[in-house]
Design an enzyme around this catalytic site. Structure first.
Site, mmCIF file in Angstrom:
data_model
loop_
_atom_site.group_PDB
_atom_site.id
_atom_site.type_symbol
_atom_site.label_atom_id
_atom_site.label_comp_id
_atom_site.label_asym_id
_atom_site.label_seq_id
_atom_site.Cartn_x
_atom_site.Cartn_y
_atom_site.Cartn_z
ATOM 1 N N GLU A 83 -2.249 26.183 16.251
ATOM 2 C CA GLU A 83 -1.545 26.589 15.037
ATOM 3 C C GLU A 83 -0.114 26.905 15.431
ATOM 4 O O GLU A 83 0.119 27.769 16.274
ATOM 5 C CB GLU A 83 -2.206 27.829 14.411
ATOM 6 C CG GLU A 83 -1.431 28.401 13.231
ATOM 7 C CD GLU A 83 -1.970 29.759 12.793
ATOM 8 O OE1 GLU A 83 -3.191 30.011 12.942
ATOM 9 O OE2 GLU A 83 -1.158 30.584 12.317
ATOM 10 N N ARG A 97 7.653 30.414 12.021
ATOM 11 C CA ARG A 97 8.506 31.586 12.260
ATOM 12 C C ARG A 97 9.757 31.194 13.018
ATOM 13 O O ARG A 97 10.543 32.056 13.423
ATOM 14 C CB ARG A 97 7.739 32.661 13.041
ATOM 15 C CG ARG A 97 6.560 33.199 12.272
ATOM 16 C CD ARG A 97 5.885 34.339 13.001
ATOM 17 N NE ARG A 97 4.538 34.510 12.490
ATOM 18 C CZ ARG A 97 3.651 35.356 12.988
ATOM 19 N NH1 ARG A 97 3.970 36.120 14.015
ATOM 20 N NH2 ARG A 97 2.441 35.438 12.478
ATOM 21 N N THR A 146 1.599 30.845 9.263
ATOM 22 C CA THR A 146 2.601 31.704 8.622
ATOM 23 C C THR A 146 3.208 31.019 7.395
ATOM 24 O O THR A 146 4.383 31.212 7.077
ATOM 25 C CB THR A 146 3.712 32.138 9.613
ATOM 26 O OG1 THR A 146 3.150 32.353 10.915
ATOM 27 C CG2 THR A 146 4.356 33.443 9.181
ATOM 28 N N LYS A 154 -8.818 33.321 6.708
ATOM 29 C CA LYS A 154 -8.324 34.028 7.896
ATOM 30 C C LYS A 154 -8.362 35.514 7.565
ATOM 31 O O LYS A 154 -7.710 35.941 6.610
ATOM 32 C CB LYS A 154 -6.903 33.555 8.196
ATOM 33 C CG LYS A 154 -6.048 34.516 9.002
ATOM 34 C CD LYS A 154 -4.721 33.886 9.365
ATOM 35 C CE LYS A 154 -3.713 34.936 9.800
ATOM 36 N NZ LYS A 154 -2.704 34.410 10.726
HETATM 37 C C1 3PG Z 1 -0.317 36.014 13.691
HETATM 38 O O1 3PG Z 1 -0.099 35.423 12.662
HETATM 39 O O2 3PG Z 1 0.426 36.890 14.146
HETATM 40 C C2 3PG Z 1 -1.555 35.597 14.404
HETATM 41 O O3 3PG Z 1 -2.619 36.122 13.713
HETATM 42 C C3 3PG Z 1 -1.590 35.949 15.848
HETATM 43 O O4 3PG Z 1 -1.809 37.288 16.009
HETATM 44 P P1 3PG Z 1 -1.756 37.866 17.507
HETATM 45 O O5 3PG Z 1 -0.371 37.620 18.016
HETATM 46 O O6 3PG Z 1 -2.090 39.328 17.364
HETATM 47 O O7 3PG Z 1 -2.785 37.111 18.303
#
Ligand code: 3PG
Length: 208
Positions: free
Chosen positions: A41, A45, A67, A127
């Site tokens: 994924e 960002r 995201t 999710k």
């Molecule tokens: C996120 O969108 O931040 C993901 O869920 C990853 O989370 P993490 O960095 O805590 O693994």
């Protein structure tokens, strides 16, 4: 289940990477594949995210966009080659755009009400985000009572230390996390660590 989602979840570990430099897409994909991952994924960002997805679209990995918060981002991600979409929050228009396009979507949910809404929209899985602060595996177990058909890909605060608690739940299709592709590892181009941490995560997924 949609083929892309089934393939993304097969080893039950979904690496979540934030990649600012498209030049590392190829070595990152190679390190993940060497560790046994079959999916990634790529978070929206960074400004480079669509180009990173495009660069990975022809790799051996199933590539998704994360995201995703707007319909415009859905369109941009799919145009770049994203095979699945992950969102941090439940937005009806975003989910409907994905479903209309035939692209599997994992919308972020944090409550029973949001889970009910996501299921009513017709998603295959959600999710749970941010999973650890919300209650973790215990919350998923509690939600499964009234929503036995729900399937989860929890992310947020997961790592090798707490993965097993999630992976022992059959309603957890996969767990997502950034620990094997942490920003400091990517910045250092530490592909050996990415491969090793991915292999350790995949081994946890196989045991779950
Ligand atoms: C996120 O969108 O931040 C993901 O869920 C990853 O989370 P993490 O960095 O805590 O693994």
């Amino acid at each position: 289940m949609t083929d892309a989602l089934a393939r993304a979840c097969r080893p039950r570990i979904l690496p979540v990477a934030t990649v600012a430099d498209v030049a590392i897409a190829a070595p990152l994909a190679a390190a993940l594949a060497a560790g046994g991952a079959t999916s990634i994924e790529v978070t929206f960002r960074t400004e480079a995210a669509p180009r990173v997805i495009a660069a990975l679209a022809n790799s051996d990995l199933v590539v998704g966009a994360g995201t995703i918060r707007t319909v415009a981002q859905v369109d941009e991600a799919i145009a770049a080659g994203a095979q699945f979409i992950v969102t941090p929050a439940l937005d009806d228009a975003v989910v409907e755009r994905c479903l209309d396009a035939g692209v599997p979507v994992l919308p972020g949910i944090a409550t029973a009400t949001e889970l009910a809404r996501a299921l009513a929209l017709g998603v295959e899985a959600v999710k749970l985000f941010p999973a650890e602060p919300l209650g973790g595996a215990a919350l998923i177990s509690a939600l499964t009572g009234p929503f036995p058909e729900a399937r989860f890909v929890p992310t947020g605060g997961l790592g090798a230390h707490n993965a097993a608690g999630y992976l022992r739940l059959p309603q957890v299709l996969a767990i997502g996390g950034s620990w094997m592709v942490a920003s400091k590892l990517l910045a250092a181009r530490d592909w050996d660590a990415v491969r090793r941490l991915t292999a350790e995560a995949i081994a946890l997924g196989a045991q779950g």
